[in-house]
Design an enzyme around this catalytic site. Structure first.
Site, PDB file in Angstrom:
ATOM      1  N   CYS A   1      33.826  51.894  42.176  1.00 32.40           N
ATOM      2  CA  CYS A   1      33.246  50.543  42.230  1.00 32.40           C
ATOM      3  C   CYS A   1      32.969  50.139  43.670  1.00 32.40           C
ATOM      4  CB  CYS A   1      34.137  49.504  41.550  1.00 32.40           C
ATOM      5  SG  CYS A   1      34.429  49.861  39.830  1.00 32.40           S
TER       6      CYS A   1
ATOM      7  N   HIS B   1      35.015  46.567  47.323  1.00 38.95           N
ATOM      8  CA  HIS B   1      34.878  46.844  45.889  1.00 38.95           C
ATOM      9  C   HIS B   1      33.755  45.928  45.397  1.00 38.95           C
ATOM     10  CE1 HIS B   1      35.958  46.474  41.603  1.00 38.95           C
ATOM     11  NE2 HIS B   1      36.705  47.555  41.740  1.00 38.95           N
TER      12      HIS B   1
ATOM     13  N   GLN C   1      44.474  45.343  45.909  1.00 41.38           N
ATOM     14  CA  GLN C   1      45.263  46.528  46.299  1.00 41.38           C
ATOM     15  C   GLN C   1      46.360  46.162  47.293  1.00 41.38           C
ATOM     16  OE1 GLN C   1      44.890  49.433  44.879  1.00 41.38           O
ATOM     17  NE2 GLN C   1      42.955  49.060  43.817  1.00 41.38           N
TER      18      GLN C   1
ATOM     19  N   LYS D   1      47.753  45.577  38.585  1.00 43.29           N
ATOM     20  CA  LYS D   1      47.949  46.480  39.725  1.00 43.29           C
ATOM     21  C   LYS D   1      49.331  46.304  40.333  1.00 43.29           C
ATOM     22  CE  LYS D   1      43.088  46.812  40.810  1.00 43.29           C
ATOM     23  NZ  LYS D   1      42.544  48.011  40.192  1.00 43.29           N
TER      24      LYS D   1
HETATM   25  N1  7TS Z   1      39.115  44.532  44.458  1.00 43.90           N
HETATM   26  C1  7TS Z   1      39.691  45.709  44.731  1.00 43.90           C
HETATM   27  C2  7TS Z   1      40.010  46.074  46.154  1.00 43.90           C
HETATM   28  C3  7TS Z   1      40.026  46.564  43.672  1.00 43.90           C
HETATM   29  O1  7TS Z   1      40.632  47.730  43.946  1.00 43.90           O
HETATM   30  C4  7TS Z   1      39.740  46.198  42.344  1.00 43.90           C
HETATM   31  C5  7TS Z   1      39.985  47.127  41.195  1.00 43.90           C
HETATM   32  C6  7TS Z   1      39.150  44.937  42.123  1.00 43.90           C
HETATM   33  C7  7TS Z   1      38.853  44.148  43.205  1.00 43.90           C
HETATM   34  C8  7TS Z   1      38.876  44.426  40.760  1.00 43.90           C
HETATM   35  O2  7TS Z   1      40.082  44.201  40.067  1.00 43.90           O
HETATM   36  P1  7TS Z   1      40.058  43.785  38.537  1.00 43.90           P
HETATM   37  O3  7TS Z   1      41.482  43.857  38.117  1.00 43.90           O
HETATM   38  O4  7TS Z   1      39.480  42.433  38.453  1.00 43.90           O
HETATM   39  O5  7TS Z   1      39.195  44.818  37.849  1.00 43.90           O
HETATM   40  N2  7TS Z   1      39.985  48.485  41.584  1.00 43.90           N
HETATM   41  C9  7TS Z   1      39.942  49.557  40.766  1.00 43.90           C
HETATM   42  C10 7TS Z   1      40.005  50.862  41.253  1.00 43.90           C
HETATM   43  O6  7TS Z   1      40.127  51.174  42.431  1.00 43.90           O
HETATM   44  N3  7TS Z   1      39.944  51.709  40.232  1.00 43.90           N
HETATM   45  O7  7TS Z   1      39.851  51.007  39.096  1.00 43.90           O
HETATM   46  C11 7TS Z   1      39.839  49.660  39.422  1.00 43.90           C
END
Ligand code: 7TS
Length: 411
Positions: free
Chosen positions: A369, A128, A208, A231
């Site tokens: 992303c 990501h 995740q 999440k």
């Molecule tokens: N790393 C992974 C593997 C992710 O899936 C996400 C967010 C992030 C980092 C960033 O997380 P945040 O809470 O700091 O934004 N993933 C997703 C997605 O798959 N669809 O929307 C956000």
């Protein structure tokens, strides 16, 4: 455990705890399959936020009055819950952040100050952006080199290639516990052990990973584990950086100001102890309390049943996907969580998303992303259905009935 007895979850009772799941979208029952983006919140988490603001809203660590005491107790109590949940060796190892992104940036920012030309940082092709861009920046600022471990076409990591990138110059290795776009589960302990043999630090992007079962940071052996509250059934705007105490105690401070200091003069300041030295300013108190409640709620579930249910959803979806002509799954690694990414002949992912939404089915479309990963796989983006514990096998049927309608509409 008697293996002939399948563990089970009472999905109906579970769903009733999530108020949003009973809403309709344009007259159709909501089928929420965008859980990798964010999970829905059970009533107890919503209540914990309302209750905090209604009964003891106050700033923390300023215990001059009853409300401040109560707020501090709930806020620090949440830290204990999270520390227990991930099996941290000490509560001081749990640093509140705004989410995975901020957690990774905190580590990358500190690392940038220690890296020099000739040093190497290793990430994977399945990152990501949150676990790629901060390392790119750290390497650019310091003259270090960023190396990218390749994946196979099925979305699993090429272990031999990963190994071959590790050497005595490797300072840090970062990879996702679970890929958000493909669902691939990485062998975290194995990758960590290899990186450790090379003498590197290891950061696991757990965004995740946390909502799919037990995470034991000590058993994984990594140095840092980053995740987001939203999440794992908690609020947005709150997350965690877990790190080994001896590392965090010396890690370069990133954001400075109140809370993170022990004493200040006009000329200088001495930093506070962990965890506060890495938590400048008034924190997201309600968010931390909500996340504590989410973790408490989630940990009560039978994790074997949670995993079995998710695998049943994934298996059914994977089977039904094979029955749709022109549908190609993107990400078919052996070890996967409930993420179904796909492209469909004759339909741009954005159109698929739009036409499913008209039927009350919420998925995500686009590059998730992970733009470099999409380029690597030769797709502009995918349509992604991602499952959580409250999804039902019937909802998987609804998704595929919906996709058949989409195909007819696009034909
Ligand atoms: N790393 C992974 C593997 C992710 O899936 C996400 C967010 C992030 C980092 C960033 O997380 P945040 O809470 O700091 O934004 N993933 C997703 C997605 O798959 N669809 O929307 C956000």
């Amino acid at each position: 455990m008697n293996m002939s007895v399948m563990p089970s979850l009472d999905i109906k009772a579970l769903r009733e705890q999530f108020p949003v799941l009973s809403r309709e979208v344009d007259g159709k029952p909501l089928v929420y399959l965008d859980n990798a983006a964010t999970t829905q919140k059970p009533q107890c988490v919503i209540d914990s936020l309302v209750d905090y603001y209604s009964t003891c809203n106050s700033n923390v660590h300023r215990g001059a009055h009853k409300l401040a005491d109560e707020a501090t107790q709930r806020y620090e109590g949440a830290r204990d819950i999270v520390a227990g949940f991930i099996n941290a060796a000490a509560r001081e190892e749990v640093i509140w952040t705004s989410g995975t992104t901020e957690s990774i940036n905190m580590v990358a920012n500190g690392l940038a100050q220690m890296l020099k030309a000739g040093d190497e940082v290793v990430v994977t092709e399945m990152e990501h952006h949150a676990n790629l861009v901060p390392w790119q920046q750290a390497c650019k600022r310091s003259g270090a080199t960023l190396k990218i471990a390749p994946i196979f076409d099925d979305g699993s990591l090429d272990l031999e290639a990963f190994k071959s990138l590790l050497n005595s110059n490797t300072r840090l290795v970062a990879f996702p516990h679970v890929s958000n776009s493909l669902g691939t589960v990485n062998p975290v302990a194995e990758l960590t052990a290899l990186a450790k043999q090379a003498g590197a630090l290891v950061l696991v992007d757990g965004a995740q990973g946390v909502a799919h079962g037990n995470v034991d940071v000590q058993a994984l052996g990594c140095d840092f584990y980053a995740f987001s509250g939203h999440k794992i059934f908690g609020p947005t705007g709150i997350g965690v950086l877990w790190g080994r105490q001896e590392l965090l105690a010396e890690w370069p401070v990133w954001i400075t100001g109140g809370e993170m200091i022990a004493t200040v003069t006009y000329q200088d300041a001495i930093w506070n102890q962990l965890p506060y030295r890495l938590e400048a300013g008034t924190p997201h108190i309600a968010g931390a309390i909500g996340l504590g409640e989410a973790v408490r709620w989630f940990s009560q579930l039978d994790m074997v049943a949670v995993a079995a249910h998710e695998q049943a959803l994934l298996q059914k979806a994977t089977e039904l996907a094979a029955s749709i002509e022109g549908l190609k799954l993107i990400g078919t690694a052996k070890h996967k969580v409930g993420v179904l990414s796909f492209v469909m002949a004759g339909g741009h992912p954005a159109d698929i998303g739009f036409l499913l939404d008209r039927q009350g089915i919420a998925i995500r479309t686009g590059h998730h992303c992970a733009e470099p990963l999409m380029n690597r796989l030769g797709v502009p983006g995918t349509a992604r259905a991602s499952f959580s514990i409250y999804n039902t096998l019937e909802e998987v049927d609804v998704l595929f009935e919906g996709l058949r309608k989409v195909q007819m509409m696009l034909a």
